[in-house]
Design a protein around this motif. Structure first.
Motif, PDB file in Angstrom:
ATOM      1  N   ASN A  93       0.790  -1.244   0.000  1.00  0.00           N
ATOM      2  CA  ASN A  93       0.000   0.000   0.000  1.00  0.00           C
ATOM      3  C   ASN A  93       0.820   1.291   0.000  1.00  0.00           C
ATOM      4  O   ASN A  93       0.243   2.371   0.000  1.00  0.00           O
ATOM      5  N   HIS A  94       2.147   1.199   0.025  1.00  0.00           N
ATOM      6  CA  HIS A  94       2.962   2.417   0.062  1.00  0.00           C
ATOM      7  C   HIS A  94       3.275   2.839  -1.369  1.00  0.00           C
ATOM      8  O   HIS A  94       4.069   2.190  -2.061  1.00  0.00           O
ATOM      9  N   LEU A  95       2.682   3.924  -1.824  1.00  0.00           N
ATOM     10  CA  LEU A  95       2.736   4.307  -3.227  1.00  0.00           C
ATOM     11  C   LEU A  95       4.150   4.631  -3.709  1.00  0.00           C
ATOM     12  O   LEU A  95       4.443   4.512  -4.900  1.00  0.00           O
ATOM     13  N   SER A  96       5.029   5.045  -2.802  1.00  0.00           N
ATOM     14  CA  SER A  96       6.394   5.406  -3.193  1.00  0.00           C
ATOM     15  C   SER A  96       7.337   4.210  -3.257  1.00  0.00           C
ATOM     16  O   SER A  96       8.505   4.354  -3.620  1.00  0.00           O
ATOM     17  N   GLY A  97       6.861   3.027  -2.880  1.00  0.00           N
ATOM     18  CA  GLY A  97       7.688   1.835  -2.969  1.00  0.00           C
ATOM     19  C   GLY A  97       8.628   1.639  -1.792  1.00  0.00           C
ATOM     20  O   GLY A  97       8.483   2.281  -0.747  1.00  0.00           O
ATOM     21  N   THR A  98       9.625   0.779  -1.977  1.00  0.00           N
ATOM     22  CA  THR A  98      10.513   0.367  -0.888  1.00  0.00           C
ATOM     23  C   THR A  98      11.958   0.272  -1.376  1.00  0.00           C
ATOM     24  O   THR A  98      12.224   0.248  -2.584  1.00  0.00           O
ATOM     25  N   THR A  99      12.867   0.182  -0.408  1.00  0.00           N
ATOM     26  CA  THR A  99      14.288  -0.032  -0.713  1.00  0.00           C
ATOM     27  C   THR A  99      14.822  -1.166   0.151  1.00  0.00           C
ATOM     28  O   THR A  99      14.598  -1.187   1.368  1.00  0.00           O
ATOM     29  N   ILE A 181       3.772   0.065  -5.401  1.00  0.00           N
ATOM     30  CA  ILE A 181       3.165  -1.133  -4.824  1.00  0.00           C
ATOM     31  C   ILE A 181       3.553  -2.349  -5.655  1.00  0.00           C
ATOM     32  O   ILE A 181       3.535  -2.314  -6.878  1.00  0.00           O
ATOM     33  N   GLY A 182       3.915  -3.443  -4.963  1.00  0.00           N
ATOM     34  CA  GLY A 182       4.267  -4.674  -5.660  1.00  0.00           C
ATOM     35  C   GLY A 182       5.382  -5.421  -4.963  1.00  0.00           C
ATOM     36  O   GLY A 182       5.943  -4.954  -3.965  1.00  0.00           O
ATOM     37  N   THR A 183       5.710  -6.592  -5.500  1.00  0.00           N
ATOM     38  CA  THR A 183       6.751  -7.451  -4.949  1.00  0.00           C
ATOM     39  C   THR A 183       7.923  -7.526  -5.915  1.00  0.00           C
ATOM     40  O   THR A 183       7.737  -7.739  -7.114  1.00  0.00           O
ATOM     41  N   GLY A 184       9.117  -7.345  -5.386  1.00  0.00           N
ATOM     42  CA  GLY A 184      10.331  -7.493  -6.177  1.00  0.00           C
ATOM     43  C   GLY A 184      11.198  -8.600  -5.604  1.00  0.00           C
ATOM     44  O   GLY A 184      11.065  -8.975  -4.434  1.00  0.00           O
ATOM     45  N   THR A 185      12.081  -9.127  -6.432  1.00  0.00           N
ATOM     46  CA  THR A 185      13.010 -10.171  -5.996  1.00  0.00           C
ATOM     47  C   THR A 185      14.415  -9.798  -6.425  1.00  0.00           C
ATOM     48  O   THR A 185      14.637  -9.443  -7.601  1.00  0.00           O
TER      49      THR A 185
END
Length: 214
Positions: A93-99, A181-185
């Motif tokens: 739900n975090h629109l700016s994504g992740t690191t 938003i989404g999953t990365g690998t």
């Protein structure tokens, strides 16, 4: 002429009105009840949902195996086991994504990450951290580092990909990111090389992988 006396009953309403007017003057309140309103702020919050999943990072994928000092070239855990350490991360739900960041476990002593833990190596011995964005360390040196092998899904690399090598720092170092938003690998391997003068023994590094909201 005979005077007529007004009935007392007709004087009562006027008397009541006078009494009410007097009451209003004394109390300061009007005769008509007025409405009043107030606003109450009700607050709430929705937390950022970020996640990390290391199920794809097996014990074999982080085991470099034996190194022959001064003879073996750069050797990785992937060379040893053919497995990679795959990390899933992201947000719902975090629109700016992740690191995704990596660092040496703060619970251990600072300094080079691959430290002597047993065997003939003296206490405090370590293999030097190594970083080169484009190449692996040359033969004959003592060096340790991490390689980012690939990124998939919503993930984009921040680090350069192998053959580049990145050191395991004492502070967080951004390795991969997701833009929304989404999953990365991201898939990693760890590698080392021992010099002829590297004391024999068992060496271990403790890496922390942390996901932060952008």
């Amino acid at each position: 002429m005979t005077a007529r006396r007004l009935p007392t009953l007709t004087l009562l309403p006027a008397a009541c009105i006078v009494a009410l007017l007097v009451l209003s003057l004394v109390t300061g309140h009007g005769l008509v009840r007025q409405a009043a309103a107030t606003t109450v702020d009700v607050t709430g919050s929705v937390d950022d949902e970020i996640f990390i999943d290391a199920a794809g990072c097996s014990a074999a994928s982080v085991n470099i195996g034996d190194l022959v000092p001064g003879t073996d070239g750069w050797k990785t855990a992937q060379d040893q086991s053919s497995q990679t350490c795959s990390i899933d991360f992201g947000t719902t739900n975090h629109l700016s994504g992740t690191t995704l960041t990596m660092l040496e476990d703060p619970a251990v002593a600072p300094g080079s990450a691959l430290k002597c833990v047993a065997g003939g190596c003296p206490t405090g011995s370590s293999i030097a951290d190594f970083e080169d964005a484009s190449s692996e360390p040359p033969a004959g040196t003592a060096a340790f580092g991490t390689q980012l092998l690939s990124s998939a899904g919503a993930a984009s690399p921040v680090w350069s990909l192998a053959p580049g090598v990145h050191d395991l720092q004492d502070a967080g170092d951004a390795a991969c990111t997701t833009p929304g938003i989404g999953t990365g690998t991201c898939a990693f391997t760890w590698g080392a090389i021992a010099a002829a003068t590297t004391p024999p023994g068992a060496y271990q590094a403790q890496a922390n992988l942390v996901v932060l909201a952008n």
